[in-house]
Design a protein around this motif. Structure first.
Motif, short mmCIF file in Angstrom:
data_model
loop_
_atom_site.label_atom_id
_atom_site.label_comp_id
_atom_site.label_asym_id
_atom_site.label_seq_id
_atom_site.Cartn_x
_atom_site.Cartn_y
_atom_site.Cartn_z
N SER B 128 81.08 4.22 -85.38
CA SER B 128 81.64 3.67 -84.14
C SER B 128 82.21 4.78 -83.26
CB SER B 128 82.72 2.63 -84.45
OG SER B 128 83.83 3.25 -85.03
N ALA B 129 82.75 5.83 -83.88
CA ALA B 129 83.29 6.94 -83.08
C ALA B 129 83.29 8.21 -83.91
CB ALA B 129 84.71 6.63 -82.61
N VAL B 130 83.29 9.33 -83.20
CA VAL B 130 83.44 10.64 -83.84
C VAL B 130 84.72 11.25 -83.28
CG1 VAL B 130 82.46 12.96 -84.08
CG2 VAL B 130 80.97 10.95 -84.09
N GLN B 131 85.60 11.70 -84.17
CA GLN B 131 86.79 12.36 -83.65
C GLN B 131 86.71 13.86 -83.89
OE1 GLN B 131 90.34 12.85 -86.12
NE2 GLN B 131 90.20 10.66 -86.49
N VAL B 132 87.10 14.60 -82.85
CA VAL B 132 87.01 16.05 -82.86
C VAL B 132 88.38 16.59 -82.48
CG1 VAL B 132 85.70 18.01 -81.97
CG2 VAL B 132 84.68 15.75 -81.96
N PRO B 133 88.96 17.49 -83.29
CA PRO B 133 90.30 17.97 -82.95
C PRO B 133 90.27 18.95 -81.77
CG PRO B 133 89.52 19.04 -84.95
CD PRO B 133 88.48 18.04 -84.57
N LEU B 134 91.21 18.78 -80.85
CA LEU B 134 91.37 19.72 -79.74
C LEU B 134 91.77 21.08 -80.30
CD1 LEU B 134 91.70 19.87 -76.52
CD2 LEU B 134 94.14 19.72 -76.98
N PRO B 135 91.06 22.16 -79.97
CA PRO B 135 91.47 23.47 -80.47
C PRO B 135 92.91 23.79 -80.05
CG PRO B 135 89.28 23.61 -79.52
CD PRO B 135 89.82 22.25 -79.18
N SER B 136 93.65 24.40 -80.97
CA SER B 136 95.03 24.75 -80.63
C SER B 136 95.07 26.04 -79.83
CB SER B 136 95.87 24.88 -81.90
OG SER B 136 95.26 25.83 -82.75
N ASP B 137 93.93 26.70 -79.77
CA ASP B 137 93.87 27.99 -79.10
C ASP B 137 93.21 27.80 -77.73
OD1 ASP B 137 93.59 30.67 -78.53
OD2 ASP B 137 93.03 31.16 -80.60
N ALA B 138 93.99 28.11 -76.66
CA ALA B 138 93.47 27.87 -75.31
C ALA B 138 92.17 28.63 -75.05
CB ALA B 138 94.52 28.28 -74.27
N ALA B 139 92.05 29.81 -75.65
CA ALA B 139 90.86 30.62 -75.39
C ALA B 139 89.58 29.97 -75.93
CB ALA B 139 91.03 32.01 -76.00
N ALA B 140 89.73 29.00 -76.83
CA ALA B 140 88.56 28.35 -77.39
C ALA B 140 88.13 27.11 -76.61
CB ALA B 140 88.84 27.96 -78.84
N ILE B 141 88.92 26.74 -75.61
CA ILE B 141 88.66 25.47 -74.91
C ILE B 141 87.32 25.45 -74.16
CG2 ILE B 141 89.47 23.94 -73.06
CD1 ILE B 141 91.04 23.56 -75.61
N PRO B 142 86.98 26.50 -73.40
CA PRO B 142 85.70 26.41 -72.69
C PRO B 142 84.51 26.23 -73.63
CG PRO B 142 87.08 28.08 -71.68
CD PRO B 142 87.78 27.68 -72.96
N GLU B 143 84.48 26.98 -74.74
CA GLU B 143 83.38 26.81 -75.69
C GLU B 143 83.41 25.41 -76.31
OE1 GLU B 143 80.78 28.55 -76.45
OE2 GLU B 143 80.13 27.60 -78.32
N PHE B 144 84.61 24.91 -76.57
CA PHE B 144 84.75 23.55 -77.11
C PHE B 144 84.15 22.53 -76.13
CE2 PHE B 144 87.46 19.67 -77.42
CZ PHE B 144 87.18 19.31 -78.71
N ALA B 145 84.53 22.65 -74.87
CA ALA B 145 84.01 21.71 -73.86
C ALA B 145 82.50 21.80 -73.78
CB ALA B 145 84.64 22.00 -72.50
N ARG B 146 82.00 23.02 -73.87
CA ARG B 146 80.57 23.21 -73.79
C ARG B 146 79.85 22.57 -74.97
NH1 ARG B 146 76.19 26.55 -75.81
NH2 ARG B 146 74.62 25.93 -74.32
N GLN B 147 80.44 22.67 -76.16
CA GLN B 147 79.81 22.04 -77.33
C GLN B 147 79.82 20.52 -77.20
OE1 GLN B 147 80.97 23.48 -81.16
NE2 GLN B 147 80.46 25.61 -80.67
N LEU B 148 80.89 19.98 -76.64
CA LEU B 148 80.90 18.53 -76.42
C LEU B 148 79.73 18.13 -75.50
CD1 LEU B 148 84.67 17.58 -75.88
CD2 LEU B 148 83.37 17.67 -78.01
N LEU B 149 79.58 18.89 -74.40
CA LEU B 149 78.53 18.55 -73.43
C LEU B 149 77.15 18.79 -74.00
CD1 LEU B 149 79.98 20.02 -70.10
CD2 LEU B 149 79.62 17.62 -70.63
N ALA B 150 77.00 19.92 -74.70
CA ALA B 150 75.66 20.32 -75.13
C ALA B 150 75.22 19.57 -76.39
CB ALA B 150 75.61 21.83 -75.37
#
Lengths: 637, 637
Positions: B128-150
């Motif tokens: 029903s859903a997949v949960q993904v933890p928000l990285p605690s490190d701000a520098a990892a956020i752009p790559e995180f967002a990109r993985q969500l999109l890609a």
């Protein structure tokens, strides 16, 4: 592979007009103004709409009723009374908006009606342009922008719209920026830069940079800004010349704005015409790029498409690039000689210019070579085989193959290729060279040995509105090859990543993952600005100290093979002076294509820790990840 | 005229799940987890994808090769081994990205491959859903967002995607905000708010406000955040209840996250179910709006369209509004009596509720009235005439006419109308009342006497993505009537302008220009935020101290006739804490329609002088002038 222009366009003749700022304009004066224009050699004239002293001629006249402002203008109050000579006439609308006017609903309404009727009349005449002064009061800017959108743009289908901005006003850029932002970067809203005796503080380069990205249509040179030379003729000071000459390259309309006592205007016309004539000869690169400045082109798809003969011809015109290839090959042969060397030129093209380079290098280095010229384009093979038979002889063997799948008869010492795009790796040089690397001896050399894309944030209304014109998401998520001119590069370009050849076999990964890249570059903004995207370049090490570069500070002199590349952003990103901006770039690979994804992030959008010194920089709105998953653009494998 | 909802929807049953944070998950544990779920009364379970101790279960495992990461997962390492019960299962992906991982090209590639294969497996199962933890490190956020999109979004066609964000982390909002901004507000990217024992500093209201505009799908309540009551059962503290209860109104999924030693989970389920059950009864307004929260509706076009019977019926359900009309009329009759008064009700509708108000007021005030009931809708006349004959009698005369052109047989003392929209004047009450003003005696009274729209900047991912869904410019340049709930109003609403009736004839201007308005309101931001548009309300003076209000702070108790109005912006505007934002609104009138134009301007975009204290606020990107010239939306005259 080179990426530039394919034809050239002629320069237009300079457009020089005049206006009389201190001489009261009378009704019907237009005829006399046109006569003086012809007498003194000007090509256009700027005239106020209404005669001096008539109601509303100097701005909103509170005593004029709203009903009268809706009624037709009276011929007796008009300077330009009919459409004759409209094509060489610019109509000047007086200033109308200040903080008090926009706050008073009745006055604001009258200003709106008055503006509307003046613009409507000029639109009816079909004048070449209407100039409107930028309000000096920041509080009046939103209403000003709204009047342009609501009244001027719909009523001026055939006329340009020039917003007159005083260059000497330090805050003028911010007000101008707000106008065009509120107007949604409407292409009709153009800039007329008013240059008086006082220039802005700071170096001329800085002043020019501030305005270079703006949609400049015209400049006004006030006669009070001129000096008189020994012969009694008007001339500009060195400082003014330093400012004006670079602007003239853009071929703007120039208005001689007479703001002093009466003098011979012809002398000003002659001086401005002289400035146009005496521009320094364009560089080899600018000559080559003539007609292609700020013209967006899609990058080549050399793997998916076979290039046409004309495209090859343009690439092969560049003597600088081939001189560097010859020198790189010579040095490599000297290092590896004296025993004979096997050299493979992959992507030889119909005329094999790189084969010629190798043969000349071999003669210079006095090291014998056996050359394979490999080419996948069947049409190119026709000429290539002819050249082999008629010029090169047995020293060269021509091979019809895709380098990625070619089974070579022997390994080679040196692999020569030119598969570079405007951003270095954007025409898939990494993928091609990986594919052909199996022909190279373990100690063999690839020429080029490595290449590094560079980029920097750029402000350019021109580039962004061009990319926006298609009104699609994809068009703003696609990089373009473009000879960038009307743009401000907002910080020094920085290296993005580097590809090195040959690739150690141990690091090669399945599905081309070793050619994926992620780069974070950070830039400090010299000035308050709008970021319209990124300007990309590359540096390439052909062999040891033999380089190619399109990075402005290290550009290979007179090399014409590559224009820069422009990565747009969906929405311009506003940054303040001193702000730091982080730019993220991904190079992603799939089974059928390679693509870039990018995002511009004002730094405070990341953690405070990263953005805390020297001062907390403002958080802007981070741009979304462009071309996520390659949805808008990719380079086919 | 009232503007709200027309039907209601039922509430869904609460969705309460659990997860075991400290208990190692073994391969195939899913069956046991489902059994416990059923035993303890939960409706879903959260399970990690991989069993504890298997390679990659806790994040990227550098020792796993890229080739293995491309290969299928092994059944023996999976907690959820097949699609049974997938519909009641949420899959948890471990944290993978930190600053070091994104900087290392090999590790980043492995993280990307690992993330992709875990998500791909869960998408295959159809959880029903997949949960993904928000990285605690701000520098990892752009790559995180990109993985969500890609990776995540394309591979999860049927599953929700929850980004798990720790509420107790003061910087979490900024990181979350960057994720969804980089992801372009993708509707798939939703929020799971993780609530532990430690709550953020500051008042609960502030904490709630911070997250109210976000796309919240679920909350996690850690068992360590519970207290034990006298009977030994787990309960939340008052502070936690104050935080959680307002969130439950949104009916989120709730996860009991067991992070302590083993205890009866059933008790937690019972407590959360109790919290759901024991929510305070919804207000009259919320009851009325049930099913219509955050549902965008186009405002009525009462002049262009004739309303339908059902629409009238809904309007007439509101007892509060009519009580106020009755009281206003009574006071006015008392002031003007005791001689008989001529009262005209314009826009009487099929049942004439305002006529009833007038008649009741007349009885209370003991002042006789002659009432004209004017209505332009021919269909409404059928009922209205019947009511006149069967109920009202000769005291009331029914007139079939457009009030703007009606030739009344006599002038009136009191003109009663209810033509108000959610933003006061947005259903053209000013234009209608100007048109009918000729029937009013020189000393006559209009009920209402005046009305004033109010507005404030609002952050609401929900409202903005709804308006964006149409993917047209027009949809983001149109105001919507909407019962705003999942939104943060970022500052106190401020008055925009006021319309007063009757209008002094001397101020009336041709072409309705006196009903044009321009307003500049300025707001100070309580917190860093994204402005998604403006929330609009109104206050109305019916007569002297008898008011109607939809402004939250002064809202007429239980009045249901009007929802707020939402003016979107094309692109969200990022503002920092303490920043000031100026909002411009124009009301423009043309020959066939009336429309609004608006723009949100972060203050530093204006002159420094306006923005210099207390500190220079950041310049954001001023939004363009929305609906310029009425291009996207107008209210027909």
């Amino acid at each position: 592979m080179a990426d530039t222009a394919s034809t050239t366009a002629p320069n237009a003749a300079p457009s020089i007009g005049y206006e009389l700022l201190r001489q009261p304009a009378q009704a019907g004066d237009h005829d006399a103004l046109i006569q003086a224009m012809e007498r003194d050699g000007f090509t256009f004239v700027v005239a106020p709409v209404q005669a001096e002293g008539t109601p509303g001629a100097a701005g909103v006249d509170a005593s004029v009723s709203a009903a009268d402002l809706r009624a037709p203008l009276d011929r007796a109050e008009l300077v330009v009374q009919g459409p004759d000579f409209a094509a060489v006439t610019v109509a000047a609308v007086p200033p109308m908006l200040d903080a008090a006017t926009v706050k008073d609903e009745v006055l604001r309404n009258k200003a709106s009606l008055h503006f509307r009727r003046l613009v409507h009349w000029t639109g009816h005449l079909g004048v070449s342009a209407v100039q409107v002064p930028l309000p000096s009061d920041a509080a009046a800017i939103p209403e000003f922008a709204r009047q342009l959108l609501a009244h001027a743009i719909p009523l001026l289908p055939y006329s340009a719209l020039w917003v007159r901005v005083p260059l000497g006003d330090a805050d003028a850029w911010s007000r101008w920026n707000l106008v065009r932002t509120l107007a949604g970067h409407h292409v009709k809203v153009q800039l007329l830069l008013d240059i008086g005796a006082d220039l802005p503080d700071g170096p001329t380069d800085r002043t020019l940079a501030r305005w270079r990205g703006e949609p400049l249509a015209a400049i006004s040179l006030r006669t009070s800004a001129f000096l008189t030379n020994k012969k009694g003729y008007p001339v500009l000071s060195k400082a003014h010349q330093a400012l004006v000459r670079p602007i003239l390259v853009r071929n703007p309309h120039v208005i001689v704005s007479h703001d002093g006592t009466q003098r011979e205007l012809a002398a000003y016309q002659q001086y401005v015409a002289f400035l146009f004539r005496s521009q320094p000869a364009p560089s080899v690169i600018d000559q080559f790029a003539a007609g292609y400045h700020d013209y967006l082109q899609s990058p080549l798809q050399p793997l998916m498409d076979n290039l046409e003969a004309q495209t090859y011809e343009i690439f092969e015109r560049d003597p600088v690039k081939y001189a560097q290839y010859q020198e790189a090959t010579r040095k490599c042969l000297v290092d590896r000689g004296p025993q004979p060397q096997v050299v493979m030129v992959v992507g030889a093209g119909p005329r094999g210019p790189l084969v010629d380079c190798v043969l000349r290098a071999s003669a210079e280095a006095e090291v014998a070579v056996k050359v394979y010229a490999v080419e996948k384009n069947a049409n190119a093979l026709v000429s290539l085989r002819h050249k082999q038979r008629s010029v090169w002889g047995d020293q060269v063997e021509v091979v019809f193959a895709d380098m990625r799948t070619w089974q070579a008869p022997e390994p080679c010492d040196i692999l020569v290729s030119e598969l570079l795009g405007s951003f270095g790796d954007n025409e898939l040089s990494p993928e091609c060279l990986d594919g052909v690397q199996h022909v190279l001896k373990p100690d063999g050399v690839s020429i080029p040995q490595s290449y590094t894309p560079f980029w920097a944030p750029v402000s350019s209304s021109k580039l962004w509105t061009e990319a926006s014109a298609a009104k699609t998401v994809a068009a703003l998520e696609t990089p373009y090859v473009v000879m960038i001119r009307d743009a401000t590069v907002l910080a020094d370009p920085q290296p993005v990543w580097t590809f090195t050849h040959p690739v150690p076999v141990a690091t090669m990964q399945p599905e081309n993952a070793h050619n994926e890249r992620y780069s974070v570059t950070e830039f400090t903004m010299r000035d308050e600005a709008l970021v319209h995207g990124m300007a990309g370049y590359f540096e390439c090490v052909l062999y040891k100290d033999v380089l190619l570069s399109t990075v402005p500070a290290t550009h290979s002199t007179d090399m014409t093979s590559w224009f820069p590349i422009y990565f747009p952003v969906r929405f311009p990103v506003a940054v303040s002076k001193g702000a730091r901006v982080q730019v993220h770039l991904w190079r992603a690979t799939g089974s059928h294509k390679v693509w870039y994804e990018w995002s511009v992030v004002p730094l405070a959008a990341l953690a405070d820790g990263l953005a805390s010194e020297p001062a907390r920089v403002p958080a802007g709105y981070a741009s979304l990840i462009h071309n996520a998953g390659g949805r808008s653009y990719g380079i086919g494998l």
